[in-house]
Structure formats: structure tokens, C-alpha cells
Design a protein around this motif. Structure first.
Motif, PDB file in Angstrom:
ATOM      1  N   PHE A   1       7.189 -12.986   7.807  1.00 32.07           N
ATOM      2  CA  PHE A   1       7.208 -13.612   6.486  1.00 32.07           C
ATOM      3  C   PHE A   1       8.362 -14.611   6.464  1.00 32.07           C
ATOM      4  O   PHE A   1       9.458 -14.308   6.952  1.00 32.07           O
ATOM      5  CB  PHE A   1       7.435 -12.574   5.381  1.00 32.07           C
ATOM      6  N   CYS A   2       8.125 -15.798   5.914  1.00 30.29           N
ATOM      7  CA  CYS A   2       9.207 -16.767   5.798  1.00 30.29           C
ATOM      8  C   CYS A   2       9.002 -17.678   4.599  1.00 30.29           C
ATOM      9  O   CYS A   2       7.880 -17.855   4.121  1.00 30.29           O
ATOM     10  CB  CYS A   2       9.341 -17.596   7.075  1.00 30.29           C
TER      11      CYS A   2
ATOM     12  N   VAL B   1      13.617 -16.027   7.651  1.00 35.46           N
ATOM     13  CA  VAL B   1      12.478 -15.409   8.337  1.00 35.46           C
ATOM     14  C   VAL B   1      12.715 -13.916   8.521  1.00 35.46           C
ATOM     15  O   VAL B   1      13.813 -13.496   8.915  1.00 35.46           O
ATOM     16  CB  VAL B   1      12.248 -16.061   9.721  1.00 35.46           C
ATOM     17  N   ALA B   2      11.689 -13.120   8.242  1.00 39.71           N
ATOM     18  CA  ALA B   2      11.711 -11.678   8.483  1.00 39.71           C
ATOM     19  C   ALA B   2      10.641 -11.332   9.505  1.00 39.71           C
ATOM     20  O   ALA B   2       9.500 -11.800   9.406  1.00 39.71           O
ATOM     21  CB  ALA B   2      11.468 -10.911   7.183  1.00 39.71           C
ATOM     22  N   VAL B   3      11.017 -10.503  10.497  1.00 43.96           N
ATOM     23  CA  VAL B   3      10.076 -10.102  11.547  1.00 43.96           C
ATOM     24  C   VAL B   3      10.028  -8.574  11.625  1.00 43.96           C
ATOM     25  O   VAL B   3      11.060  -7.910  11.659  1.00 43.96           O
ATOM     26  CB  VAL B   3      10.493 -10.657  12.929  1.00 43.96           C
TER      27      VAL B   3
ATOM     28  N   ILE C   1       5.024 -18.436   4.130  1.00 46.02           N
ATOM     29  CA  ILE C   1       4.079 -18.245   5.224  1.00 46.02           C
ATOM     30  C   ILE C   1       4.079 -16.767   5.596  1.00 46.02           C
ATOM     31  O   ILE C   1       5.133 -16.163   5.766  1.00 46.02           O
ATOM     32  CB  ILE C   1       4.454 -19.075   6.465  1.00 46.02           C
ATOM     33  N   TYR C   2       2.881 -16.197   5.690  1.00 50.83           N
ATOM     34  CA  TYR C   2       2.707 -14.835   6.199  1.00 50.83           C
ATOM     35  C   TYR C   2       1.804 -14.944   7.419  1.00 50.83           C
ATOM     36  O   TYR C   2       0.667 -15.427   7.323  1.00 50.83           O
ATOM     37  CB  TYR C   2       2.094 -13.928   5.122  1.00 50.83           C
TER      38      TYR C   2
ATOM     39  N   ARG D   1       6.256  -3.992   3.860  1.00 49.90           N
ATOM     40  CA  ARG D   1       7.662  -3.799   4.231  1.00 49.90           C
ATOM     41  C   ARG D   1       8.280  -5.116   4.704  1.00 49.90           C
ATOM     42  O   ARG D   1       9.432  -5.439   4.353  1.00 49.90           O
ATOM     43  CB  ARG D   1       7.776  -2.743   5.324  1.00 49.90           C
ATOM     44  N   THR D   2       7.551  -5.872   5.493  1.00 53.59           N
ATOM     45  CA  THR D   2       8.061  -7.155   5.973  1.00 53.59           C
ATOM     46  C   THR D   2       8.328  -8.104   4.814  1.00 53.59           C
ATOM     47  O   THR D   2       9.325  -8.829   4.795  1.00 53.59           O
ATOM     48  CB  THR D   2       7.070  -7.795   6.955  1.00 53.59           C
ATOM     49  N   ALA D   3       7.429  -8.084   3.830  1.00 52.72           N
ATOM     50  CA  ALA D   3       7.600  -8.945   2.663  1.00 52.72           C
ATOM     51  C   ALA D   3       8.851  -8.597   1.876  1.00 52.72           C
ATOM     52  O   ALA D   3       9.458  -9.465   1.231  1.00 52.72           O
ATOM     53  CB  ALA D   3       6.370  -8.843   1.761  1.00 52.72           C
ATOM     54  N   ARG D   4       9.286  -7.346   1.928  1.00 56.49           N
ATOM     55  CA  ARG D   4      10.478  -6.916   1.188  1.00 56.49           C
ATOM     56  C   ARG D   4      11.766  -7.203   1.962  1.00 56.49           C
ATOM     57  O   ARG D   4      12.851  -7.134   1.404  1.00 56.49           O
ATOM     58  CB  ARG D   4      10.388  -5.416   0.872  1.00 56.49           C
ATOM     59  N   ILE D   5      11.649  -7.519   3.249  1.00 55.50           N
ATOM     60  CA  ILE D   5      12.826  -7.879   4.042  1.00 55.50           C
ATOM     61  C   ILE D   5      13.172  -9.355   3.836  1.00 55.50           C
ATOM     62  O   ILE D   5      14.350  -9.724   3.721  1.00 55.50           O
ATOM     63  CB  ILE D   5      12.577  -7.597   5.533  1.00 55.50           C
TER      64      ILE D   5
END
Length: 255
Positions: free
Chosen positions: A90-91, A175-177, A136-137, A202-206
Motif C-alpha cells: 500500500f502506498c 510505502v507499506a509492505v 495504490i494497492y 493489516r497492510t492498509a493500517r501500516i
């Protein structure tokens, strides 16, 4: 588990080695001792073996023999409910809300164009993507592919002269990975393939807690990269950080 052991050894500045307790007659089912040792050695790491058959033979007296072993059968594969392990990214761009109407189309074309250019280099490692404004997802077939996308996009965005788009010069992407099993679906609205599930959430919350210009990765990502691409990527431990929207906390790393 293997990757986490490598990450931990690196943090402690120690050496990594696997000690396997193994019966050579084992079937080698996925996740078992034989399978784990083979995967570990295939990745180029040292492994020591305790051979149960040799130990049993050493306990026998002269002229004694082992009883016939029961036939070994491979354990049945456990169904995964149709899930697939994906690299998840997610970024978004800090400062996007300041884009004025006249610059909006150019911003979209430039930012999303940079993302597309990176995706085009990944071949079948790229799975799906969705966009919304500056967000972007995307999903990838492997963690190294997700890491490559994240780093290349970050570097490309860092070279853009954002003042030409009416935005501050320190505008940057965050950016979260993450990595985890996700459900493949056909999106009824877009009629395009997509992935959903807890790990996507979970990625979206990081992503909201990432420092602009940085890439934050989970412990799972650090573990996969330590095992699959140790000389290409490095993950620095940041600590246990709170996630957005009350989603708890997680150990995070800077990629």
C-alpha cells in the motif's frame, strides 16, 4: 520460521545454523524436519543432523536387529481455503490533498505512470493493482518482487520536481509492505482479479504510520527477504509501532 531465525541471528551478530532431529525413514512432508532441512540447505545455510536411526542402531546389542518399521505414508495436504501467499503493498503521496484542480490530471499521469513503469519490469511477479487518487494497492507473487516495486517506486518519486505540480519540494511517497495468505476474488465492480483478507487490511493500517520517503515492512517481510534475497535487501528494525485506526501494534522494519 527459517527467515525469522536469520533475522534474529543478524540482530545478535551471531551465526545461523539448523539442528534437525530426523528419522531418515520420514516421508518428507511439507513442514516436516526433512523438508525444512532441505530448504534450509538449499538456501546455502549450515545444518547439523541428529540421525535417529543411527542412535537406535547404537543401542542394540550384538546380533539384535530393529523390528520392522511400520509403512510410512505422506500426510494428507491441508486445504488452504483457496488462499494464496502474496506480497502486499500500500502506498500514497504525502501532500496530495494540496494538489489544485489544474494540476490534478498531470499529477495522476506522472505518479501512476511511474508505478506502471516499475510494474512493467516485474513480469508475472505482478498480480493485481487498484488505485484511488494518490493511493495504490498492489499484490505480487513473491516478497522480493514487492520489495523491488516499493524501492524503485520510492526512488522514482524522489526524483520528481514536485514544484512543477504546485506541491512542496519535500513531497514524497510512503510505502507499506507485508506478506500473507489472501483470498483471490473477481471484483464485481471492476470485473478484475483482486485479493482480500485480514492481511490486506493489516497492510492498509501500516501505510498511514510510514515516514514519507520511507518503506516500512513487517517482520514477515524481513524474514522472507533474509531467506530468499539476503544480498539484495536489508531490513533495519524500528521497534514495535502502533498501527492506524486502533489496529494494534506490530514489529516494523525499514526496507
Amino acid at each position: 520460521i527459517d527467515g525469522r531465525a536469520l533475522v534474529r541471528a543478524r540482530q545478535l551478530e551471531g551465526e545461523d545454523s539448523m539442528l534437525a532431529l530426523l528419522d531418515p525413514g520420514a516421508a518428507g512432508a511439507s513442514g516436516g524436519a526433512l523438508h525444512t532441512l532441505e530448504e534450509w540447505r538449499r538456501a546455502g545455510h549450515a545444518g547439523e543432523l541428529i540421525d535417529l536411526a543411527a542412535l537406535r542402531q547404537g543401542l542394540l546389542g550384538e546380533g539384535e536387529s530393529l523390528p520392522a518399521a511400520a509403512p510410512v505414508t505422506r500426510a494428507a495436504e491441508i486445504p488452504r481455503l483457496g488462499r494464496r501467499i502474496c506480497g502486499i503493498v500500500f502506498c500514497d503521496v504525502r501532500g496530495y490533498s494540496r494538489v489544485t484542480e489544474e494540476y490534478s490530471p498531470r499529477f495522476q499521469e506522472r505518479f501512476l505512470g511511474e508505478a506502471r513503469a516499475v510494474i512493467d519490469t516485474l513480469g508475472d511477479q505482478f498480480l493485481t493493482a487498484q488505485t484511488a487518487g494518490d493511493g495504490i494497492y498492489a499484490t505480487f507473487a513473491s516478497v522480493p518482487a514487492a520489495a523491488q516495486f516499493s524501492l524503485e517506486l520510492r526512488d522514482r518519486v524522489g526524483r520528481i520536481d514536485w514544484m512543477r505540480f504546485g506541491m512542496p519540494p519535500d513531497t514524497h511517497v510512503r510505502v507499506a509492505v507485508h506478506c500473507g495468505p489472501a483470498f483471490p476474488i473477481d471484483d464485481p465492480v471492476t470485473r478484475q482479479p483482486n485479493y482480500c483478507g485480514t492481511h490486506v487490511n493489516r497492510t492498509a493500517r501500516i501505510e498511514p504510520v510510514v515516514t514519507p520517503g520511507e518503506i516500512f515492512a513487517t517482520e514477515v517481510v524481513a524474514a522472507y527477504l533474509a531467506l530468499q534475497a539476503p544480498r539484495e535487501y536489508c531490513c533495519d528494525y524500528l521497534g514495535v509501532l502502533p498501527l492506524a485506526k486502533g489496529f494494534g501494534a506490530a514489529p516494523l522494519y525499514r526496507l
